[in-house]
Design a protein around this motif. Structure first.
Motif, PDB file in Angstrom:
ATOM      1  N   ASP A   8       0.808  -1.285   0.061  1.00 32.81           N
ATOM      2  CA  ASP A   8      -0.062   0.221  -0.101  1.00 32.81           C
ATOM      3  C   ASP A   8       0.852   1.366   0.113  1.00 32.81           C
ATOM      4  OD1 ASP A   8       0.974  -0.250   2.434  1.00 32.81           O
ATOM      5  OD2 ASP A   8      -1.029  -0.466   3.522  1.00 32.81           O
ATOM      6  N   SER A   9       2.245   1.159   0.102  1.00 33.42           N
ATOM      7  CA  SER A   9       3.027   2.458  -0.068  1.00 33.42           C
ATOM      8  C   SER A   9       3.987   2.065  -1.065  1.00 33.42           C
ATOM      9  CB  SER A   9       3.531   2.808   1.313  1.00 33.42           C
ATOM     10  OG  SER A   9       2.711   3.120   2.079  1.00 33.42           O
ATOM     11  N   LEU A  10       4.045   2.871  -2.174  1.00 33.25           N
ATOM     12  CA  LEU A  10       5.390   2.567  -3.092  1.00 33.25           C
ATOM     13  C   LEU A  10       6.559   3.407  -2.812  1.00 33.25           C
ATOM     14  CD1 LEU A  10       3.421   2.797  -6.425  1.00 33.25           C
ATOM     15  CD2 LEU A  10       4.471   0.536  -5.514  1.00 33.25           C
ATOM     16  N   ALA A  55       7.728   8.734 -15.970  1.00 31.58           N
ATOM     17  CA  ALA A  55       8.911   7.884 -15.644  1.00 31.58           C
ATOM     18  C   ALA A  55       9.801   8.099 -14.550  1.00 31.58           C
ATOM     19  CB  ALA A  55       9.687   8.078 -17.166  1.00 31.58           C
ATOM     20  N   LEU A  56       9.851   9.237 -13.984  1.00 30.53           N
ATOM     21  CA  LEU A  56      10.614   9.429 -12.893  1.00 30.53           C
ATOM     22  C   LEU A  56       9.896   8.892 -11.623  1.00 30.53           C
ATOM     23  CD1 LEU A  56      11.240  13.536 -12.903  1.00 30.53           C
ATOM     24  CD2 LEU A  56      12.878  11.530 -12.990  1.00 30.53           C
ATOM     25  N   GLU A  57       8.480   8.929 -11.689  1.00 30.53           N
ATOM     26  CA  GLU A  57       7.704   8.443 -10.633  1.00 30.53           C
ATOM     27  C   GLU A  57       7.907   6.793 -10.591  1.00 30.53           C
ATOM     28  OE1 GLU A  57       4.509   5.959  -9.364  1.00 30.53           O
ATOM     29  OE2 GLU A  57       4.352   6.485 -11.379  1.00 30.53           O
ATOM     30  N   VAL A  58       7.995   6.156 -11.828  1.00 31.15           N
ATOM     31  CA  VAL A  58       8.007   4.866 -11.850  1.00 31.15           C
ATOM     32  C   VAL A  58       9.233   4.428 -11.444  1.00 31.15           C
ATOM     33  CG1 VAL A  58       8.207   2.917 -13.692  1.00 31.15           C
ATOM     34  CG2 VAL A  58       6.360   4.495 -13.904  1.00 31.15           C
ATOM     35  N   ALA A  59      10.372   4.911 -11.673  1.00 29.60           N
ATOM     36  CA  ALA A  59      11.659   4.767 -11.338  1.00 29.60           C
ATOM     37  C   ALA A  59      11.918   4.631  -9.924  1.00 29.60           C
ATOM     38  CB  ALA A  59      12.751   5.556 -12.098  1.00 29.60           C
ATOM     39  N   LEU A  60      11.016   5.387  -9.105  1.00 35.70           N
ATOM     40  CA  LEU A  60      11.219   5.501  -7.672  1.00 35.70           C
ATOM     41  C   LEU A  60      10.265   4.413  -7.155  1.00 35.70           C
ATOM     42  CD1 LEU A  60      11.634   9.449  -7.227  1.00 35.70           C
ATOM     43  CD2 LEU A  60      13.064   7.577  -7.024  1.00 35.70           C
ATOM     44  N   ARG A  61       9.519   3.719  -7.572  1.00 36.31           N
ATOM     45  CA  ARG A  61       8.731   2.882  -7.009  1.00 36.31           C
ATOM     46  C   ARG A  61       9.483   1.876  -6.063  1.00 36.31           C
ATOM     47  NH1 ARG A  61       3.801   1.520 -11.794  1.00 36.31           N
ATOM     48  NH2 ARG A  61       3.163   3.720 -11.866  1.00 36.31           N
ATOM     49  N   GLY A  62       9.250   1.623  -5.168  1.00 39.38           N
ATOM     50  CA  GLY A  62       9.755   0.543  -4.233  1.00 39.38           C
ATOM     51  C   GLY A  62      11.061   1.115  -3.576  1.00 39.38           C
ATOM     52  N   GLY A  73      12.795   4.584  -1.172  1.00 35.16           N
ATOM     53  CA  GLY A  73      12.456   5.582  -0.158  1.00 35.16           C
ATOM     54  C   GLY A  73      12.438   5.229   1.241  1.00 35.16           C
ATOM     55  N   SER A  74      12.177   6.086   2.193  1.00 36.45           N
ATOM     56  CA  SER A  74      12.760   5.798   3.678  1.00 36.45           C
ATOM     57  C   SER A  74      11.392   6.617   4.439  1.00 36.45           C
ATOM     58  CB  SER A  74      14.208   6.356   3.928  1.00 36.45           C
ATOM     59  OG  SER A  74      14.202   7.727   3.474  1.00 36.45           O
ATOM     60  N   ALA A  75      11.549   6.246   5.752  1.00 33.41           N
ATOM     61  CA  ALA A  75      10.644   6.799   6.565  1.00 33.41           C
ATOM     62  C   ALA A  75      10.698   8.301   6.473  1.00 33.41           C
ATOM     63  CB  ALA A  75      10.651   6.278   8.045  1.00 33.41           C
ATOM     64  N   GLY A  76       9.467   9.044   6.569  1.00 32.47           N
ATOM     65  CA  GLY A  76       9.368  10.575   6.819  1.00 32.47           C
ATOM     66  C   GLY A  76       9.641  11.147   5.334  1.00 32.47           C
ATOM     67  N   LYS A  77       9.852  10.572   4.285  1.00 35.18           N
ATOM     68  CA  LYS A  77       9.840  11.216   2.986  1.00 35.18           C
ATOM     69  C   LYS A  77       9.015  10.622   1.856  1.00 35.18           C
ATOM     70  CE  LYS A  77      14.936  12.092   2.853  1.00 35.18           C
ATOM     71  NZ  LYS A  77      16.163  11.779   2.426  1.00 35.18           N
ATOM     72  N   THR A  78       8.420  11.576   1.263  1.00 41.08           N
ATOM     73  CA  THR A  78       7.457  11.228   0.216  1.00 41.08           C
ATOM     74  C   THR A  78       8.088  10.952  -1.279  1.00 41.08           C
ATOM     75  OG1 THR A  78       7.299  13.609  -0.369  1.00 41.08           O
ATOM     76  CG2 THR A  78       5.592  12.561   1.107  1.00 41.08           C
ATOM     77  N   VAL A  79       7.509  10.645  -2.266  1.00 37.79           N
ATOM     78  CA  VAL A  79       8.001  10.432  -3.376  1.00 37.79           C
ATOM     79  C   VAL A  79       8.849  11.767  -3.861  1.00 37.79           C
ATOM     80  CG1 VAL A  79       6.041  10.763  -4.821  1.00 37.79           C
ATOM     81  CG2 VAL A  79       7.942   9.456  -5.954  1.00 37.79           C
ATOM     82  N   PHE A 135      -1.157   8.304 -10.162  1.00 32.86           N
ATOM     83  CA  PHE A 135      -1.585   9.798 -10.439  1.00 32.86           C
ATOM     84  C   PHE A 135      -1.394  10.870  -9.454  1.00 32.86           C
ATOM     85  CE2 PHE A 135      -4.470  13.355  -9.929  1.00 32.86           C
ATOM     86  CZ  PHE A 135      -4.488  13.984 -11.315  1.00 32.86           C
ATOM     87  N   LEU A 136      -1.491  10.291  -8.059  1.00 31.67           N
ATOM     88  CA  LEU A 136      -1.174  11.283  -6.762  1.00 31.67           C
ATOM     89  C   LEU A 136       0.408  11.509  -6.673  1.00 31.67           C
ATOM     90  CD1 LEU A 136      -3.443   9.724  -4.268  1.00 31.67           C
ATOM     91  CD2 LEU A 136      -3.817  12.138  -5.377  1.00 31.67           C
ATOM     92  N   ARG A 137       1.097  10.471  -6.927  1.00 32.26           N
ATOM     93  CA  ARG A 137       2.469  10.522  -6.903  1.00 32.26           C
ATOM     94  C   ARG A 137       2.909  11.629  -7.989  1.00 32.26           C
ATOM     95  NH1 ARG A 137       5.658   6.192  -4.656  1.00 32.26           N
ATOM     96  NH2 ARG A 137       7.044   6.094  -6.595  1.00 32.26           N
ATOM     97  N   ARG A 138       2.576  11.188  -9.268  1.00 31.57           N
ATOM     98  CA  ARG A 138       2.941  12.159 -10.181  1.00 31.57           C
ATOM     99  C   ARG A 138       2.432  13.723  -9.787  1.00 31.57           C
ATOM    100  NH1 ARG A 138       1.441   7.849 -14.908  1.00 31.57           N
ATOM    101  NH2 ARG A 138       2.937   6.343 -13.967  1.00 31.57           N
ATOM    102  N   ALA A 139       1.425  13.736  -9.510  1.00 31.74           N
ATOM    103  CA  ALA A 139       0.646  15.130  -9.221  1.00 31.74           C
ATOM    104  C   ALA A 139       1.686  15.866  -8.420  1.00 31.74           C
ATOM    105  CB  ALA A 139      -0.706  14.923  -8.793  1.00 31.74           C
ATOM    106  N   LEU A 140       2.144  14.969  -7.176  1.00 33.97           N
ATOM    107  CA  LEU A 140       2.932  15.820  -6.192  1.00 33.97           C
ATOM    108  C   LEU A 140       4.158  16.368  -6.746  1.00 33.97           C
ATOM    109  CD1 LEU A 140       3.328  16.607  -3.287  1.00 33.97           C
ATOM    110  CD2 LEU A 140       4.245  14.330  -2.840  1.00 33.97           C
TER     111      LEU A 140
END
Length: 1788
Positions: free
Chosen positions: A1148-1150, A1369-1376, A1378-1384, A1553-1558
């Motif tokens: 539930d969190s990419l 493409a930027l968003e896809v590359a970042l799936r999976g 990340g670390s706590a306290g950070k968003t995409v 969509f939400l990740r890209r919008a951000l």
């Protein structure tokens, strides 16, 4: 038949022949062979194929004691297990291997290069212990039978004429449970047909030529007289071209195309046939003159060609079919009996020819003089070389299948093979064009079987025949393509003749090795004297060949490389010597003594007998002279190494050394039983001491020559002498030659008086004078002299302290010792370790076990890392710094390591490494340490130190090599003390030399010598210990320093002074730093004040990478960027159940690391390997290529440049292309590419960097109020016809000026504008030019409806297909990740944000170009158009005709448009586009789920996201209610799947969509959309993003009227359009999970398990020999192969062709056989390192080492990273930039 078919052989002819053969073969009994009552075979089919297709041979017959016998096809995988196998020739097929447990064994794996080898599972003689394969159980009877057979062979006296076994001698196989009753007439017709068929083959081959090369008959008359089988002598001739391994396909195709007037396609087919079958007929005609001309032209380029009567070539082709048929019989069964056909075939092969033709029947004894009654098998063996590739391999496969029938069959075939062996070798060495398919290699399958080799050595005399062949061949006794047999004994050897240059002799030596390696044969060698006599005679020929003489005054004029071939021969010989010598471990003492006498007799015969035939260069006459050393006179041999000629090769001494190594047999008690008192007695029984000195002098000369070469006295001899030295001392080879020489010298110490040996050594090294006190030398200058002294001590230490051979150290201990010493220098990789150890040890089964015992393995972590081994701490105790395999540098390194360790462990300041005792407890070398009682040795020690001290005092500097020599001497003195404490102490005190001093005096002087403080502790140790025996003498001579202050080490004083200086400097720097920092603080404060007052100070963005000047607002600049076409983004594949399931279970969190990346260490644990056995799918679970979306991907490399500098730089690139015309450049000018001068990334655009005003304030009105305000402002404004004209005619609401091929777009050259705006326009131009280029070439890849080219708005729509695509493409590359306290958005780097802003600026600029005259540059107009498009109450009014439903557009594109033109209303447009996205997702889901079965999806227990989505069912139905068809579909979907699953899918598909919008919002307003510090970490990503973006969740929809209105308007519009009534509903959802490449198996060899299923090339329908797996879609293609080239497109290979269809411009392949990756981008490419590593953590390129390889997670992740970040073009560009090639990148 030939005549009736016009000599033309077609597939129909083949079918006819097969049909005839089968009919004659089974008569009326076809039903016994054919499955389920087929009455006849289908045309063109063979029996075994039909039986296999019916599944007859599927289940193996399990019979205890029956071997597997599976015959490997080319390209199949085979396994070796060193721990189980008897030798390297024993292999397992993958099926047997997988069914046996080999945990912790040393397993290697390789690919069969040609067919014909067979699996040895179930063969008693192949394995050390039973390996318990479930398919081939062990049988105790077989083992007993073979032991009995061996014992009987030993007992039987050898036969004068070996008896050949015929078919009658072999009984049928006993105890075979699957026997079938065979009617006698069937058995009769079978054997008659087989016999007739074989005779036909032999009759045909009787008249075939023996040789194919240059066998073109010179004239027509000769052509007509050729032997032929044609009774009517027809004059129809054919040209046959033969295969070889030195011509390329293209050469042959060109030649055939020119000569035969065929088209290139036909010529290519012929070339393929030549390659596959080994030969092909290229032309047939009656015009023999024309044919001969053609043949000469072909022979011109050294291609094998023959011109023969067409009758004969036709019959040869028939014979090839018959051989194919015989092979087919060996694979077939008679109902359940799998043996009967092979038994009958064997008995026919072992019978004589019946109805042979006239030619050879007249006189078989003429052709085969040495065989009584030759059988058909003998003839086939002889004629094997007359055949070509395909039938040769088929025949070998037939023989291999007969070997496994029974032991008697194996024996019979082997005895016939042995009978004609020398004739086979003749053909192999002298005439065969295609050596790799020669029948000679069949020896490997026979000579490695212990019982068989014993039999043929005993009864067929094969060892002595092999020795005779070697003798005759190398003495060049060759006449008429035959090697003389038996050879003349007096022939001389000449290293410049053909035999030495031939590369083929190696396997002849290995045959000899295979035979002698068998234990049973070793017993024979050890117990029968004639073996050692013959062998000594053979070695004698090679004694002292190719001698060297020092070039004293001038350089050697012509350096030959004959030495290379000589070394190849003698090293092959010395490997046999090693095995031959080892055989004597099985001997009795009397046998070994006799062997020693024999070898010594041959050495002396060689080097002392004087006659006129003697070669004086090789064997100079022996002369003695008297020398005085230390008051004693010695009579020793006179020889000057600097003047005489010396050869590196003395094989007999090597053999003698091997014999001396059996110290257990040479012990005094074993010798005394045979009347000898000691080894000395053995050696001197038949010869005197002088003769013995002569024997050891040859190795001693080599050692002295080596010392001189290393010291630089032979430099004028050129490279050849260095090359010989390097080979001789090479780690892998030294134990075959160099170590043997040292051992001979060591033996001399116990057989002769040590003093004589030492003096001989000094004489040979020309150091007698030096060690008598003369420090000047007549021949050596100072540096040479020290070098020679150092080399002398090296040899001395070795022969006095090296005990491996002297104690017969077991191999395991020896291996341990080698590994410990190799790793003591420091950790290294396995390959480096292996290079430091002799090959015999590395090949031994215990090597890797011992390595595990003494070293720790450090697995590779990062991508560039290799596995390393480091020595365990306790093993350091075993290290001896003076180990004889160390060079001087290594020794010093090890010494340092050991000292540091002792300091650490014992806390001693200056530790002494005390040598260990020699500890020789048995055998003749017990007396070795008495050499330390020698007075000569004490004199050597004395002058060794004395000369150095004298020279040091005279010149006030240490002479060259002094440290090394002192190290060596002190070490030797310590060893001498440890071994012989009292005697040595006595000698040290009482033996007086120069100036009446003894050794103690000189040591006392040395102890406190100020130049050598580092030796003080060692000298003290020696003196203290000698004092224990001779206290008064030592005390009186030792100088105690008066006071401590006196002896302060000068080094210590220096160190102290240096330290004080350093501290002073540090203090000064500290003061300066404090002051600078203080100043800085002031500056900071000032700046802050200034900024508030004067906002004009330009903000700096770093420096321009070309001119290094500041980048600020004064001069326009941009970021170097790269826009590439991409098919990277994936659509969700409909109809693929597995992908839908994946979306239901995705995390539930990419923006948190995915669990899948947990690393289990390397190499992977056994359990993991077991679980990962099979690959299930044919495409490696790769993503189907047809579901990708095409777009433009932009990226930047983070470096910036002024626009003017950019123009200059581009010009310089064009200049380079002109200058280096042949180079494969990293960039392409037509594609506008360049390379970043700093980081070498590929680029093709320059993106504007916005330095101007910040974006307008965000509009923070509440959403409903904003909608109302927007409506009002629309009502107030006038209609805008200009804008209307700029929107798409299709009513989609898109704008024509944002299309890539918009016809109205003008470049900056045509437009006049303000300078700053013109420069921005220039940058926008670079983007538009690239986008237009790509857009024009890719229309076929885009699905949307577009205006025609040339109209306004043609081409790709940039907000969606450039900006939207890049952000996605930027968003896809970042799936999976990340670390706590950070968003995409926190994971995106600043340069990437700069790139997004740059792209948006380009969009804004294109708007302003369309509205040049308006003051707001058209922003307001476009803003209103966007609002109208989104709010349904406006979009359907009369003003604007948005006939295209909004839900068919990508909502994210609208968000991009807003960000470009009206960023202030982002928050509100975000809400609208989010809901549009939700509605679209519903439509897409209905379509996808309609195709799926709910039963196959994972069950989800309860809803998790009710607070986000509220009543999903209600929402679903309200979206689809406007279209009845659609409503029905939606209802059934909801019914089947239930709320929980639907909600989960809705979550998964809208999260991206939400990740890209951000990301987009953060790029535009870095602060407004920042991640709040108090964000609740426990929330899932969706909840966090909705919060940051301020979007009301779907659950609150009932309260949001304005959103409801908008939604219902969109849905109604969609529901009434045609799109909804079609099934595919016009909405394709994107793939929502983490992107993965194809799934490669964990273990590389699993690729080969079902390679027919998983790795078949679709173009040529075969399993490629060189397969490449496309990592995007999992397709297998042929790599650089001739079969799948596309001749239409510049002869591209299949990888390039497939890339075009699969992923557009880029390709990424795994090359299976080469074990590397291949990256492709638009005609360029690069090879990358394999993601697989072997057990030792190393890459195994091209599987050369053959170890099993495992997927390394970090490397594999790295490949993913490169691909996800679109880094392949840049990777290739960097690789090409770094290399200047001239032949294209494929050659790198």
């Amino acid at each position: 038949m030939p005549g009736s078919r016009k000599y033309n052989f077609t597939p129909a002819t083949r079918a006819e022949i097969l049909a005839e053969l089968y009919d004659a073969f089974w008569g009326p009994y076809a039903h016994l062979f054919l499955p389920n009552s087929n009455s006849s075979l289908p045309l063109h089919a063979t029996l075994s194929e039909v039986q296999a297709a019916a599944g007859l041979s599927k289940d193996p017959q399990v019979v205890p004691g029956r071997p597997c016998g599976h015959i490997f096809k080319k390209g199949e995988s085979c396994f070796r297990c060193k721990d189980c196998a008897l030798d390297d020739s024993c292999v397992l097929c993958s099926r047997c291997f997988e069914s046996i447990d080999h945990t912790d064994h040393n397993v290697s794996f390789f690919i069969a290069q040609q067919s014909g080898g067979c699996c040895d599972c179930g063969d008693v003689e192949a394995w050390r212990q039973p390996i318990n394969c479930p398919f081939h159980p062990y049988s105790i009877e077989n083992a007993d039978y073979i032991n009995g057979f061996q014992a009987k062979t030993f007992r039987d006296p050898p036969r004068p004429h070996p008896k050949t076994l015929t078919g009658q001698d072999i009984p049928p196989v006993k105890n075979y449970p699957f026997r079938v009753h065979v009617p006698p007439e069937l058995r009769d017709s079978i054997s008659r047909t087989i016999g007739y068929a074989i005779d036909f083959i032999l009759d045909t081959l009787d008249s075939s030529p023996d040789e194919t090369f240059m066998a073109t008959p010179p004239s027509e008359a000769v052509l007509r007289l050729q032997p032929t089988g044609d009774p009517l002598m027809h004059d129809q001739f054919a040209i046959v071209v033969w295969n070889d391994d030195k011509h390329s396909f293209d050469e042959v195709i060109e030649l055939l195309h020119d000569i035969t007037n065929r088209s290139r396609e036909e010529a290519a087919q012929i070339a393929d046939r030549i390659d596959e079958h080994g030969r092909d007929i290229v032309e047939m005609s009656g015009n023999s003159a024309r044919l001969l001309d053609m043949a000469r032209a072909i022979a011109q380029i050294d291609l094998g060609v023959t011109v023969r009567r067409a009758f004969d070539t036709f019959r040869e082709q028939v014979s090839a079919v018959i051989i194919e048929w015989l092979l087919d019989l060996t694979r077939s069964r008679l109902s359940t009996d799998a043996l009967i056909l092979r038994e009958i075939l064997a008995s026919e092969l072992l019978s004589p020819r019946k109805n042979s033709s006239l030619l050879s029947a007249k006189d078989p004894s003429r052709v085969l003089p040495d065989l009584q009654e030759p059988t058909r098998l003998d003839w086939l063996f002889l004629y094997h070389a007359r055949l070509w590739k395909k039938p040769r391999l088929n025949l070998k496969e037939i023989y291999a299948s007969l070997l496994t029938v029974s032991h008697q069959h194996k024996l019979a075939i082997a005895s016939h093979f042995a009978g004609v062996y020398h004739r086979i070798i003749d053909a192999y060495l002298l005439t065969d064009r295609e050596a790799e398919t020669s029948i000679k290699y069949f020896a490997l399958q026979l000579f490695t079987v212990p019982s068989i080799s014993l039999y043929i050595v005993r009864h067929h005399n094969i060892v002595s025949r092999l020795l005779a062949i070697i003798t005759a061949f190398f003495t060049n006794q060759i006449a008429e393509k035959r090697i003389a047999f038996p050879p003349k004994s007096d022939a001389e050897i000449d290293v410049d003749t053909f035999p030495f240059k031939s590369k083929r002799f190696m396997p002849v030596f290995s045959d000899l090795r295979y035979l002698c390696h068998n234990e049973s044969v070793q017993h024979l060698i050890a117990s029968n004297r004639e073996f050692i006599v013959q062998f000594a005679q053979t070695c004698q020929i090679f004694m002292c060949i190719n001698p060297n003489k020092r070039a004293a005054s001038s350089h050697v004029e012509y350096e030959t490389d004959a030495w290379i071939s000589v070394f190849n021969v003698t090293l092959s010989l010395s490997r046999v010597i090693k095995i031959y010598g080892e055989a004597f471990s099985k001997a009795k003492a009397s046998g070994l003594v006799a062997a020693i006498h024999t070898v010594m007799h041959h050495i002396l015969k060689c080097i002392t007998v004087v006659d006129d035939r003697r070669d004086l260069a090789r064997f100079p006459p022996v002369a003695f002279h008297h020398v005085v050393f230390g008051e004693t006179t010695y009579k020793i041999i006179e020889f000057d190494v600097m003047d005489g000629s010396i050869s590196f090769h003395h094989s007999l001494q090597w053999l003698l050394a091997e014999l001396f190594k059996h110290v257990d047999i040479l012990s005094e008690e074993r010798l005394s039983q045979n009347g000898y008192s000691s080894l000395r007695d053995v050696c001197l029984r038949h010869v005197n001491e002088e003769a013995l000195l002569t024997v050891i002098d040859y190795p001693l000369r080599v050692l002295a020559m080596i010392a001189q070469i290393r010291t630089g006295l032979w430099v004028r001899n050129g490279f050849a002498i260095r090359g010989q030295l390097l080979h001789y001392r090479d780690f892998m080879l030294r134990e075959l030659c160099y170590d043997q020489d040292l051992f001979i010298l060591q033996t001399a110490l116990v057989v002769l008086d040590p003093n004589t040996v030492f003096v001989s050594m000094l004489d040979r090294f020309q150091l007698l004078g030096y060690f008598s006190g003369a420090t000047l030398h007549p021949a050596y200058d100072t540096s040479h002299l020290s070098g020679m002294v150092e080399e002398f001590f090296y040899v001395l230490i070795t022969i006095l302290t090296e005990t491996a051979s002297a104690t017969k150290m077991s191999l395991r201990v020896a291996v341990r010792r080698e590994i410990v010493h190799a790793l003591a220098v420091g950790p290294c990789s396995f390959t480096d370790l292996v290079k430091r150890v002799a090959e015999r040890m590395v090949d031994d089964v215990c090597f890797e076990r011992v390595l595990r015992d003494v070293a720790n393995f450090k697995a590779p972590d990062s991508t560039a890392d290799f596995g390393t081994y480091e020595l365990k701490d306790e093993a350091f105790d075993e290290v001896n710094p003076f180990f004889y395999h160390y060079t001087r540098n290594k020794r010093e390194e090890v010494d340092l390591v050991l000292r540091n360790r002792l300091k650490r462990v014992f806390k001693v300041q200056d530790p002494v490494i005390v040598p260990k005792q020699l500890n020789i407890t048995m055998g003749p070398f017990v007396t070795l340490s008495s050499a330390f009682e020698s007075e000569v040795l004490v004199q050597i020690f004395f002058y060794g130190i004395y000369n150095i001290l004298t020279l040091t005092d005279a010149t006030d500097a240490a002479p060259p090599s002094a440290e090394a020599i002192l190290d060596q001497i002190l070490h030797l003195i310590m060893v001498a003390y440890v071994e012989r404490p009292s005697v040595f102490s006595g000698l040290a005190v009482h033996k007086v030399f120069e100036e009446e001093k003894n050794l103690i005096d000189i040591l006392s002087t040395f102890e406190y010598h100020e130049k050598y403080p580092t030796y003080r502790r060692r000298v003290q140790w020696i003196l203290d210990h000698i004092a224990e025996h001779e206290r008064p003498e030592v005390e009186s001579r030792r100088r105690r320093p008066e006071s401590q202050a006196d002896v302060e080490d000068p080094n210590e004083a220096k160190k102290r002074a240096a330290k004080a200086r350093q501290e002073a400097i540090m203090r000064q720097m500290k003061a300066q730093q404090a002051q600078v920092a203080f100043n800085f603080e002031d500056i900071d404060d000032d700046e802050d004040d200034d900024l508030e007052g004067t906002p004009d100070a330009p903000v700096s963005y770093g420096t321009c990478i070309v001119c290094q000047e500041e980048l600020n607002g004064t001069k326009s600049f941009g970021s170097l960027g790269f826009i590439q076409p991409s098919r990277h983004l994936r659509k969700h594949p409909d109809g693929y159940q597995s992908y839908t399931n994946e979306s239901m279970t995705c995390p539930d969190s990419l923006d948190r690391p995915s669990e899948a990346t947990a690393d289990t260490g390397f190499p992977p644990p056994v359990a993991e390997i077991k679980n990962s056995k099979r690959l299930h799918s044919t495409n490696f679970d790769a993503f189907p290529a047809q579901f990708t979306r095409f777009g433009l991907h932009a990226s930047i490399c983070s470096h910036m440049m002024h626009l003017d500098c950019f123009t200059v730089y581009s010009a310089s690139i064009r200049q380079r292309h002109r200058n280096q015309a042949t180079r494969n450049h990293p960039e392409s000018i037509p594609r506008k590419e360049y390379i970043c001068p700093l980081c070498k990334s590929l680029g093709n655009v320059i993106l504007p960097v916005v330095v101007t005003t910040p974006p307008p304030e965000l509009n923070n009105l509440a959403f409903p109020d904003w909608v109302r305000a927007a409506g009002i402002s629309i009502l107030k404004s006038k209609p805008d016809p200009v804008l209307e004209s700029l929107q798409f005619r299709t009513g989609s609401g898109e704008f024509v000026f944002w299309a890539a091929q918009d016809s109205a777009y003008q470049s900056h050259l045509r437009v006049t504008e303000r300078p700053d705006s013109a420069e921005l326009h220039k940058m926008v131009d670079t983007v538009m030019v690239v986008a237009k280029n790509i857009s024009q070439q890719s229309r076929h890849l885009r699905e949307r409806t577009e205006p025609e080219p040339g109209e306004r708005g043609a081409g790709m729509y940039l907000p969606e297909e450039l900006v939207g695509y890049s952000v996605s493409a930027l968003e896809v590359a970042l799936r999976g990740h990340g670390s706590a306290g950070k968003t995409v958005a926190d994971l995106i780097t600043d340069p990437q944000y700069r790139m997004i802003r740059g792209l948006l600026t380009c969009l804004t600029k294109t708007v302003s170009l369309s509205f040049k005259l308006r003051p707001d540059e058209g922003r307001e107009a476009v803003r209103q158009a966007i609002i109208k498009r989104l709010l349904p109450e406006w979009s359907r009014t009369s003003f604007t005709s948005f006939s295209h439903p909004l839900l068919l557009r990508d909502p994210f594109a609208l968000l991009v448009e807003t960000a470009a033109v009206a960023p202030d209303m982002l928050r509100h447009i975000l809400i609208l586009t989010y809901y549009a996205n939700l509605a679209r997702t519903v439509i897409g889901l209905v379509y996808i789920l309609n195709k799926s079965r709910s039963t196959a999806t994972p069950a989800l227990s309860s809803r998790k996201y009710e607070d986000l989505f509220g009543d999903t069912r209600m929402f679903f139905m309200s979206v689809v209610r406007h279209s009845p068809i659609f409503e029905q579909a939606a209802e059934s979907v909801l019914q089947n799947f239930g709320d929980a699953r639907i909600e989960q899918l809705l979550y998964a598909f809208t999260l991206p969509f939400l990740r890209r919008a951000l990301i987009l919002c953060r790029a535009t307003y870095p602060n407004a959309f920042a991640t709040p510090l108090d964000l609740d970490e426990s929330l899932c990503e969706y909840r966090r993003l909705i919060k940051i973006l301020g979007i009301p969740p779907l659950a609150q929809l009932p309260a949001q009227d304005t959103i409801q209105n908008a939604l219902s308007g969109w849905c109604a519009h969609y529901g009434h359009s045609q799109a909804a009534s079609q099934l595919n509903c016009g909405v394709m959802l994107e793939y929502p999970s983490i992107y993965r490449l194809a799934r490669l198996p964990l273990v590389l060899d699993h690729l080969y398990l079902d390679q027919e299923k998983t790795m078949t090339c679709a173009r040529c329908n075969t399993v490629p020999l060189d397969a490449a797996i496309c990592l995007f879609c999992g397709t297998t293609v042929c790599f650089q192969s001739h079969c799948c080239m596309d001749l239409d497109s510049q002869a591209r290979g299949e990888c390039n062709i497939h890339t075009r269809d699969c992923s557009g411009p880029i390709g990424l392949y795994f090359l299976v056989k080469r074990c590397s990756l291949l990256y492709l981008y638009a005609n360029n490419g690069a090879f990358g390192q394999s993601p697989y590593l072997d057990v030792h953590g190393e890459v195994d390129v091209s599987m050369r080492r053959g170890r099993r390889q495992y997927l390394h997670k970090a490397r594999w992740e790295d490949v993913h990273k490169t691909w996800l970040n679109h880094g392949i073009p840049t990777l290739i560009a960097r690789r090409l930039e770094g290399t200047v090639d001239s032949g294209g990148w494929e050659t790198l």
